[in-house]
Design an enzyme around this catalytic site. Structure first.
Site, mmCIF file in Angstrom:
data_model
loop_
_atom_site.group_PDB
_atom_site.id
_atom_site.type_symbol
_atom_site.label_atom_id
_atom_site.label_comp_id
_atom_site.label_asym_id
_atom_site.label_seq_id
_atom_site.Cartn_x
_atom_site.Cartn_y
_atom_site.Cartn_z
ATOM 1 N N ARG A 244 35.212 13.229 12.413
ATOM 2 C CA ARG A 244 34.762 12.159 11.123
ATOM 3 C C ARG A 244 33.533 11.572 11.330
ATOM 4 O O ARG A 244 32.965 11.438 12.415
ATOM 5 C CB ARG A 244 36.166 11.304 10.935
ATOM 6 N N ALA B 152 33.480 24.840 20.447
ATOM 7 C CA ALA B 152 32.529 24.572 21.374
ATOM 8 C C ALA B 152 31.479 23.629 21.139
ATOM 9 O O ALA B 152 30.377 23.600 21.426
ATOM 10 C CB ALA B 152 31.721 25.953 21.929
ATOM 11 N N HIS C 180 48.621 9.394 16.022
ATOM 12 C CA HIS C 180 47.286 9.221 16.214
ATOM 13 C C HIS C 180 46.451 8.653 15.104
ATOM 14 O O HIS C 180 45.785 9.465 14.383
ATOM 15 C CB HIS C 180 46.630 10.191 17.064
HETATM 16 P P1 A3D Z 1 32.256 18.969 16.792
HETATM 17 O O1 A3D Z 1 31.404 18.806 17.743
HETATM 18 O O2 A3D Z 1 31.796 18.999 15.314
HETATM 19 O O3 A3D Z 1 32.884 20.358 17.222
HETATM 20 C C1 A3D Z 1 33.824 20.900 16.522
HETATM 21 C C2 A3D Z 1 33.215 22.766 16.691
HETATM 22 O O4 A3D Z 1 34.406 23.460 16.030
HETATM 23 C C3 A3D Z 1 32.286 22.972 16.036
HETATM 24 O O5 A3D Z 1 31.353 23.652 17.011
HETATM 25 C C4 A3D Z 1 32.283 24.030 14.877
HETATM 26 O O6 A3D Z 1 31.347 24.969 14.757
HETATM 27 C C5 A3D Z 1 33.771 24.621 15.430
HETATM 28 N N1 A3D Z 1 34.681 25.366 14.353
HETATM 29 C C6 A3D Z 1 34.782 24.808 13.031
HETATM 30 N N2 A3D Z 1 35.458 25.810 12.533
HETATM 31 C C7 A3D Z 1 35.995 26.436 13.455
HETATM 32 C C8 A3D Z 1 36.872 27.763 13.489
HETATM 33 N N3 A3D Z 1 37.517 28.072 12.407
HETATM 34 N N4 A3D Z 1 36.919 28.376 14.499
HETATM 35 C C9 A3D Z 1 36.579 28.074 15.690
HETATM 36 N N5 A3D Z 1 35.519 26.853 15.768
HETATM 37 C C10 A3D Z 1 35.261 26.200 14.631
HETATM 38 O O7 A3D Z 1 33.417 17.970 16.767
HETATM 39 P P2 A3D Z 1 34.107 17.355 18.219
HETATM 40 O O8 A3D Z 1 34.051 18.325 19.307
HETATM 41 O O9 A3D Z 1 33.693 16.140 18.339
HETATM 42 O O10 A3D Z 1 35.706 16.964 17.575
HETATM 43 C C11 A3D Z 1 36.374 18.010 17.476
HETATM 44 C C12 A3D Z 1 37.887 17.697 16.827
HETATM 45 O O11 A3D Z 1 38.548 16.785 17.489
HETATM 46 C C13 A3D Z 1 37.521 16.790 15.373
HETATM 47 O O12 A3D Z 1 38.653 17.103 14.618
HETATM 48 C C14 A3D Z 1 37.692 15.336 15.923
HETATM 49 O O13 A3D Z 1 38.118 14.387 14.770
HETATM 50 C C15 A3D Z 1 38.834 15.693 17.012
HETATM 51 N N6 A3D Z 1 39.106 14.316 17.877
HETATM 52 C C16 A3D Z 1 40.387 14.102 18.091
HETATM 53 C C17 A3D Z 1 40.550 12.951 19.075
HETATM 54 C C18 A3D Z 1 41.883 12.672 19.737
HETATM 55 O O14 A3D Z 1 42.251 11.855 20.341
HETATM 56 C C19 A3D Z 1 43.130 13.351 18.777
HETATM 57 C C20 A3D Z 1 39.611 12.316 19.908
HETATM 58 C C21 A3D Z 1 38.283 12.791 19.232
HETATM 59 C C22 A3D Z 1 37.832 13.719 18.314
#
Ligand code: A3D
EC number: 1.1.1.37
Length: 320
Positions: free
Chosen positions: A83, A11, A176
């Site tokens: 990242r 979330a 990706h």
């Molecule tokens: P972020 O805002 O840090 O959200 C990640 C959430 O995951 C945090 O709220 C954490 O508390 C939660 N979390 C961590 N461990 C667990 C767990 N074991 N169980 C449940 N929740 C957990 O990150 P974000 O939302 O910006 O990005 C999330 C992911 O998407 C990252 O790995 C990014 O690298 C990836 N991402 C991928 C793309 C693609 O196009 C594939 C694009 C942008 C980001």
């Protein structure tokens, strides 16, 4: 008929945006799951309170309990870490692999009939691991990357040509990461392939090459601006497009990280390919023809993904 149930595992930045979009589009009721106490509850309540102004009917719930995702029709996984400047997606592998294990088991135990869309990076290896840990059918587990990478390509092309992005189609395939493959021959403006537009003088090969490279670096460009995380609006929108295709059986032709066994010369691996998404999940992989140059770029990308999958196996002995 009851509303569909959409479980968002993670979330954070993307998870919260997914919840807002799913509610605004009335795709179903939303459960936000996160290990960070308070974050999913707070976001669920905040988004619920935008309902009266926006006029949507959807319930949102935040939770730390996998029991609350029971019976979900769609699970979108963003759990893990994003990242920061200077990091590659691959640097996230060790930490996010552990997260995929707990998430995969949670989905296996509570939402085994869901269509699962993974967004966590490094995407192609994480979707493979998530499928292994969950044990769900391959057609029901896929990764979002190609829709986003293609949207970035489409945005840059629409700007270059000064045309509506509605009329720009693009396909970005492969893993990706830095090796992704924007296919110019299969990308068009109003049906006219990009190489023809170069011949017609709409742009130059140099400018097109620069746009291809900017697409490959599209994620890093945003990380460099934000400094504390990575892109989240367009990644969330892209995953919602895929979820909607499944829930409404739209049979959309979308590039995504799908399990490919037989098509494109691949034998049983996850990588970005053109697919058809409908009520069956990933219903088809589109087995396109590639030129020798395109094939070489695709092979390079496939090998990079294979390397990451091998690294996962080295970290977690239960993966084979
Ligand atoms: P972020 O805002 O840090 O959200 C990640 C959430 O995951 C945090 O709220 C954490 O508390 C939660 N979390 C961590 N461990 C667990 C767990 N074991 N169980 C449940 N929740 C957990 O990150 P974000 O939302 O910006 O990005 C999330 C992911 O998407 C990252 O790995 C990014 O690298 C990836 N991402 C991928 C793309 C693609 O196009 C594939 C694009 C942008 C980001």
């Amino acid at each position: 008929m009851a509303r569909p149930k959409i479980a968002l595992i993670g979330a954070g930045q993307i998870g919260g945006t997914l919840a807002h979009l799913a509610a605004m589009k009335e795709l179903g009721d939303v459960v936000l799951f996160d290990i960070a106490e308070g974050t999913p509850e707070g976001k669920a309540l905040d988004i619920s309170q935008s309902g009266p102004s926006e006029g949507f009917d959807a319930t949102l719930k935040g939770t730390q309990s996998y029991a609350d995702i029971a019976g979900a029709d769609v699970c979108i996984v963003t759990a893990g870490v994003p990242r920061k400047p200077g990091m590659s997606r691959d640097d996230l592998l060790g930490i996010n692999l552990k997260v995929m294990k707990s998430v995969g088991e949670g989905i296996r135990d509570h939402a085994p009939n869901a269509f699962v869309i993974c967004i966590t990076n490094p995407l192609d290896a994480m979707v493979w691991a998530l499928r292994e840990f969950s044990g769900l059918p391959h057609a029901k587990v896929c990764g979002m990357a190609g829709v986003l990478d293609s949207a970035r390509f489409r945005h840059f092309l629409a700007e270059e040509f000064n045309v509506s992005m509605k009329d720009v189609t693009a396909f970005v395939l492969g893993g990706h990461g830095d090796t992704m493959v924007p296919l110019t021959r299969y990308s068009t403006v109003g049906g006219i392939p990009l190489p023809d537009l170069v011949s017609m003088g709409w742009t130059t090969q140099e400018k097109l090459d620069a746009i291809v490279q900017r697409t490959r670096d599209g994620g890093a460009e945003i990380v460099a601006h934000l400094k504390t995380g990575s892109a989240f609006y367009a990644p969330a929108t892209s995953a919602i497009e895929m979820a909607e295709a499944y829930l409404k059986d739209q049979k959309r032709v979308l590039p995504c990280a799908a399990y490919v066994d037989g098509a494109l010369g691949l034998n049983g691996m996850y990588v970005g390919v053109p697919t058809v998404i409908g009520a069956g999940g990933v219903e088809r992989v589109v087995d396109i023809q590639m030129s020798a140059d395109e094939q070489a770029m695709f092979d390079n990308s496939v090998n990079a993904v294979k390397g990451l999958v091998e690294a996962c196996k080295g970290i977690d002995g239960s993966l084979s």
